[in-house]
Design a protein around this motif. Structure first.
Motif, mmCIF file in Angstrom:
data_model
loop_
_atom_site.group_PDB
_atom_site.id
_atom_site.type_symbol
_atom_site.label_atom_id
_atom_site.label_comp_id
_atom_site.label_asym_id
_atom_site.label_seq_id
_atom_site.Cartn_x
_atom_site.Cartn_y
_atom_site.Cartn_z
ATOM 1 N N ASP A 94 0.829 -1.215 0.000
ATOM 2 C CA ASP A 94 0.000 0.000 0.000
ATOM 3 C C ASP A 94 0.865 1.269 0.000
ATOM 4 O OD1 ASP A 94 -2.342 -1.463 -0.071
ATOM 5 O OD2 ASP A 94 -2.679 -1.348 2.104
ATOM 6 N N ASP A 95 1.918 1.259 0.812
ATOM 7 C CA ASP A 95 2.807 2.430 0.852
ATOM 8 C C ASP A 95 3.555 2.601 -0.463
ATOM 9 O OD1 ASP A 95 2.018 3.132 3.399
ATOM 10 O OD2 ASP A 95 3.773 2.244 4.396
ATOM 11 N N VAL A 147 2.540 1.723 -3.462
ATOM 12 C CA VAL A 147 1.585 2.253 -4.452
ATOM 13 C C VAL A 147 1.346 3.737 -4.195
ATOM 14 C CG1 VAL A 147 -0.812 2.126 -5.254
ATOM 15 C CG2 VAL A 147 0.512 0.032 -4.932
ATOM 16 N N GLN A 148 1.223 4.120 -2.933
ATOM 17 C CA GLN A 148 1.012 5.523 -2.596
ATOM 18 C C GLN A 148 2.208 6.372 -3.019
ATOM 19 O OE1 GLN A 148 -1.913 6.936 -1.367
ATOM 20 N NE2 GLN A 148 -0.817 8.757 -2.062
ATOM 21 N N LEU A 149 3.418 5.860 -2.835
ATOM 22 C CA LEU A 149 4.619 6.586 -3.251
ATOM 23 C C LEU A 149 4.619 6.822 -4.765
ATOM 24 C CD1 LEU A 149 7.249 4.792 -1.008
ATOM 25 C CD2 LEU A 149 6.597 7.208 -0.877
ATOM 26 N N ALA A 194 1.897 6.935 -6.713
ATOM 27 C CA ALA A 194 0.829 7.909 -6.994
ATOM 28 C C ALA A 194 1.303 9.327 -6.680
ATOM 29 C CB ALA A 194 -0.425 7.565 -6.190
ATOM 30 N N ASP A 195 1.996 9.487 -5.558
ATOM 31 C CA ASP A 195 2.504 10.811 -5.183
ATOM 32 C C ASP A 195 3.523 11.309 -6.207
ATOM 33 O OD1 ASP A 195 0.914 10.680 -2.922
ATOM 34 O OD2 ASP A 195 2.594 10.199 -1.560
ATOM 35 N N ARG A 241 1.779 12.405 -9.437
ATOM 36 C CA ARG A 241 1.137 13.718 -9.246
ATOM 37 C C ARG A 241 2.177 14.836 -9.267
ATOM 38 N NH1 ARG A 241 -2.292 10.916 -6.064
ATOM 39 N NH2 ARG A 241 -1.080 11.214 -4.154
#
Length: 121
Positions: A107-108, A110-112, A114-115, A118
């Motif tokens: 999860d982390d 994937v979030q990295l 996505a960040d 962006r």
């Protein structure tokens, strides 16, 4: 005909400018699979850059699967199904290996990504 140029005033190195222009042309479909690219020397002369500049761009593009060199026959756009997607898949695999080694959760990780996506818009 492929239209490439190098702007010496840009902060981006000339080889990187060439690389991104060729990737863009493949992405846009203006360079199709099997299209022959100019020789290193011919393109360097045309653009007024050192042959090593073109050679570096070609070397990186070949490593990424975007182009292929066929010895004396020349350099061509790769016939790979989608060389840009293949390059992205290799980058994703390398990222997954690295974050797994760091102990980052899925999860982390994937979030990295996505960040980062962006942040580069």
């Amino acid at each position: 005909m492929l239209s490439l140029n190098v702007d010496q005033a840009l902060a981006e190195p000339p080889y990187a400018q060439l690389r991104s222009q060729i990737v863009g042309a493949v992405s846009a479909g203006s360079l199709i699979a099997g299209a022959k690219l100019p020789t290193v020397r011919a393109l360097a002369d045309q653009l007024g850059v050192a042959p090593g500049t073109v050679a570096r761009a070609y070397k990186e593009l070949e490593a990424d699967g975007v182009i292929e060199t066929r010895g004396r026959a020349g350099t061509f756009v790769s016939f790979a199904q989608d060389p840009l997607r293949s390059q992205a898949q290799r980058a994703a695999a390398a990222y997954a290996t690295q974050v797994r080694g760091l102990g980052i959760t899925d999860d982390d990780a994937v979030q990295l990504v996505a960040d980062a996506l962006r942040a580069t818009r």
